[in-house]
Motif scaffolding. Structure first.
Motif, PDB file in Angstrom:
ATOM      1  N   ALA A 159       0.874  -1.095  -0.054  1.00 58.66           N
ATOM      2  CA  ALA A 159      -0.219   0.107  -0.075  1.00 58.66           C
ATOM      3  C   ALA A 159       0.961   1.157  -0.128  1.00 58.66           C
ATOM      4  N   ASP A 160       2.064   1.064   0.163  1.00 58.17           N
ATOM      5  CA  ASP A 160       3.160   2.336   0.152  1.00 58.17           C
ATOM      6  C   ASP A 160       3.039   2.991  -0.989  1.00 58.17           C
ATOM      7  N   SER A 161       2.935   2.295  -2.104  1.00 57.88           N
ATOM      8  CA  SER A 161       3.005   2.538  -3.585  1.00 57.88           C
ATOM      9  C   SER A 161       1.613   3.350  -3.958  1.00 57.88           C
ATOM     10  N   ALA A 162       0.616   3.192  -3.343  1.00 59.47           N
ATOM     11  CA  ALA A 162      -0.490   4.033  -3.718  1.00 59.47           C
ATOM     12  C   ALA A 162      -0.471   5.536  -3.794  1.00 59.47           C
ATOM     13  N   ALA A 163      -1.042   6.254  -4.499  1.00 60.64           N
ATOM     14  CA  ALA A 163      -1.004   7.628  -4.492  1.00 60.64           C
ATOM     15  C   ALA A 163      -1.861   8.194  -3.256  1.00 60.64           C
ATOM     16  N   LEU A 164      -2.926   7.733  -2.883  1.00 58.04           N
ATOM     17  CA  LEU A 164      -3.615   8.043  -1.754  1.00 58.04           C
ATOM     18  C   LEU A 164      -4.022   6.726  -0.956  1.00 58.04           C
ATOM     19  N   LEU A 165      -4.093   7.190   0.389  1.00 59.12           N
ATOM     20  CA  LEU A 165      -4.853   6.212   1.295  1.00 59.12           C
ATOM     21  C   LEU A 165      -6.009   7.099   2.061  1.00 59.12           C
ATOM     22  N   ILE A 166      -7.212   6.677   1.727  1.00 62.61           N
ATOM     23  CA  ILE A 166      -8.452   7.379   2.296  1.00 62.61           C
ATOM     24  C   ILE A 166      -9.024   6.539   3.345  1.00 62.61           C
ATOM     25  N   VAL A 167      -9.084   6.972   4.629  1.00 65.30           N
ATOM     26  CA  VAL A 167      -9.681   6.278   5.734  1.00 65.30           C
ATOM     27  C   VAL A 167     -11.119   6.662   5.917  1.00 65.30           C
ATOM     28  N   ASN A 168     -11.959   5.472   5.609  1.00 67.81           N
ATOM     29  CA  ASN A 168     -13.466   5.607   5.353  1.00 67.81           C
ATOM     30  C   ASN A 168     -14.030   5.492   7.110  1.00 67.81           C
ATOM     31  N   ILE A 169     -14.670   6.392   7.428  1.00 63.40           N
ATOM     32  CA  ILE A 169     -15.264   6.534   8.650  1.00 63.40           C
ATOM     33  C   ILE A 169     -16.633   6.730   8.789  1.00 63.40           C
ATOM     34  N   ALA A 170     -17.256   5.828   9.678  1.00 58.54           N
ATOM     35  CA  ALA A 170     -18.810   5.948   9.854  1.00 58.54           C
ATOM     36  C   ALA A 170     -19.057   6.897  11.254  1.00 58.54           C
ATOM     37  N   GLU A 171     -20.008   7.924  11.335  1.00 58.99           N
ATOM     38  CA  GLU A 171     -20.427   8.533  12.325  1.00 58.99           C
ATOM     39  C   GLU A 171     -21.577   7.598  13.035  1.00 58.99           C
ATOM     40  N   ILE A 172     -21.038   6.948  13.943  1.00 57.60           N
ATOM     41  CA  ILE A 172     -21.864   6.008  14.621  1.00 57.60           C
ATOM     42  C   ILE A 172     -22.929   6.341  15.594  1.00 57.60           C
ATOM     43  N   VAL A 173     -22.422   7.517  16.152  1.00 59.65           N
ATOM     44  CA  VAL A 173     -23.792   8.305  17.087  1.00 59.65           C
ATOM     45  C   VAL A 173     -23.619   9.652  16.756  1.00 59.65           C
ATOM     46  N   ASP A 174     -24.863  10.352  16.795  1.00 60.34           N
ATOM     47  CA  ASP A 174     -24.932  11.747  16.476  1.00 60.34           C
ATOM     48  C   ASP A 174     -24.354  12.501  17.500  1.00 60.34           C
ATOM     49  N   THR A 175     -24.515  13.640  17.597  1.00 61.08           N
ATOM     50  CA  THR A 175     -24.014  14.840  18.417  1.00 61.08           C
ATOM     51  C   THR A 175     -24.682  14.673  19.763  1.00 61.08           C
ATOM     52  N   GLU A 176     -25.919  14.337  20.001  1.00 57.33           N
ATOM     53  CA  GLU A 176     -26.647  13.956  21.233  1.00 57.33           C
ATOM     54  C   GLU A 176     -26.294  12.499  21.775  1.00 57.33           C
ATOM     55  N   GLY A 177     -25.712  11.647  20.896  1.00 52.78           N
ATOM     56  CA  GLY A 177     -25.167  10.641  21.845  1.00 52.78           C
ATOM     57  C   GLY A 177     -26.048   9.520  20.952  1.00 52.78           C
ATOM     58  N   LYS A 178     -27.073   9.782  20.207  1.00 53.65           N
ATOM     59  CA  LYS A 178     -27.903   8.473  20.038  1.00 53.65           C
ATOM     60  C   LYS A 178     -27.340   7.678  18.624  1.00 53.65           C
ATOM     61  N   PRO A 179     -27.494   6.455  18.656  1.00 44.26           N
ATOM     62  CA  PRO A 179     -26.753   5.779  17.686  1.00 44.26           C
ATOM     63  C   PRO A 179     -27.208   5.952  16.317  1.00 44.26           C
ATOM     64  N   ARG A 180     -26.391   5.888  15.333  1.00 39.19           N
ATOM     65  CA  ARG A 180     -26.757   5.921  13.954  1.00 39.19           C
ATOM     66  C   ARG A 180     -26.899   4.299  13.421  1.00 39.19           C
ATOM     67  N   PRO A 181     -27.850   3.629  13.613  1.00 40.30           N
ATOM     68  CA  PRO A 181     -27.772   2.123  13.317  1.00 40.30           C
ATOM     69  C   PRO A 181     -27.389   1.925  11.565  1.00 40.30           C
ATOM     70  N   TRP A 182     -27.689   2.880  10.921  1.00 39.46           N
ATOM     71  CA  TRP A 182     -27.328   2.412   9.233  1.00 39.46           C
ATOM     72  C   TRP A 182     -25.892   3.091   8.991  1.00 39.46           C
ATOM     73  N   ALA A 183     -25.356   3.781   9.730  1.00 39.11           N
ATOM     74  CA  ALA A 183     -24.119   4.504   9.424  1.00 39.11           C
ATOM     75  C   ALA A 183     -23.095   3.699   8.646  1.00 39.11           C
ATOM     76  N   ARG A 184     -22.920   2.432   8.962  1.00 38.08           N
ATOM     77  CA  ARG A 184     -21.991   1.779   8.328  1.00 38.08           C
ATOM     78  C   ARG A 184     -22.227   1.158   7.128  1.00 38.08           C
ATOM     79  N   TYR A 185     -23.520   0.871   6.891  1.00 36.96           N
ATOM     80  CA  TYR A 185     -24.320   0.739   5.456  1.00 36.96           C
ATOM     81  C   TYR A 185     -24.073   1.885   4.585  1.00 36.96           C
ATOM     82  N   ASP A 186     -24.511   3.213   5.071  1.00 39.65           N
ATOM     83  CA  ASP A 186     -24.488   4.127   4.461  1.00 39.65           C
ATOM     84  C   ASP A 186     -22.878   4.746   3.953  1.00 39.65           C
ATOM     85  N   LEU A 187     -22.080   4.350   4.796  1.00 42.12           N
ATOM     86  CA  LEU A 187     -20.606   4.750   4.476  1.00 42.12           C
ATOM     87  C   LEU A 187     -20.246   3.733   3.342  1.00 42.12           C
TER      88      LEU A 187
END
Length: 200
Positions: free
Chosen positions: A88-116
């Motif tokens: 992977a060191d030869s790739a031009a880019l490495l993009i980390v894909n991140i899911a927001e699993i809870v919102d700003t109020e701490g409520k779970p986002r159950p579909w976050a990984r699917y949506d990501l």
């Protein structure tokens, strides 16, 4: 002298006509270590991810974009495990894909990984359309990324996407070189669609 692979040999053998970017997409490990991706192209592939669908349109995806040669790239690469570090060191880019699993109020986002996943799929197809190749990775230390990029508990690193220009497979270790040219296979639709053949 080794030759770059004939990319047409990696095209999907589909049973129906698909978009060219879907037919041509595959996941190489050999990338050109000197190739760079223009900033406008990076923005374009991220724009494709931005317009992916999501539950209630909450858009629970975030990305860390790390260009080869930057401290961010080193940090992401250092989080990789196993064979991923070998290529992977030869790739031009490495993009980390991140899911927001809870919102700003701490409520779970159950579909976050699917949506990501949908957003990353959009990014992947757009990258292929732009003449780039991608490879998804799950072998990495998520806690190292959490700490290194101060992600906190709301955000979960789910995968890392390597992006770049196709390179020379002869540069890969033997075991990975064999995988680079191995036949591409998929299960038939009849196994994937549970009510086949009625539906397809």
């Amino acid at each position: 002298m080794s030759l770059l692979p004939d990319s047409t040999s990696r095209h999907a053998d589909t049973e129906a006509a698909l978009l060219p970017a879907l037919v041509e997409r595959w996941s190489p490990r050999a990338y050109d270590p000197s190739a760079e991706v223009d900033a406008s192209v990076i923005r374009t592939i991220l724009e494709a991810a931005r317009w992916a669908p999501s539950a209630a349109n909450v858009q629970p995806w975030r990305f860390i974009v790390a260009r080869r040669g930057t401290p961010e790239f080193t940090a992401v690469h250092d989080s990789l495990m196993g064979f991923n570090r070998a290529w992977a060191d030869s790739a031009a880019l490495l993009i980390v894909n991140i899911a927001e699993i809870v919102d700003t109020e701490g409520k779970p986002r159950p579909w976050a990984r699917y949506d990501l996943g949908q957003a990353v799929a959009h990014l992947t197809v757009q990258a292929q359309h732009e003449g780039l190749h991608t490879h998804q990775m799950g072998g990495f230390e998520a806690d190292a990324l959490r700490e290194g990029f101060s992600l906190g508990e709301r955000f979960e690193p789910v995968s890392i996407t390597a992006i770049g220009v196709l390179g020379d497979p002869e540069a890969l270790p033997d075991a990975l070189r064999e995988r680079e040219s191995a036949p591409r296979t998929r299960l038939p639709l009849e196994e994937l669609v549970l009510n086949a053949p009625a539906a397809v």
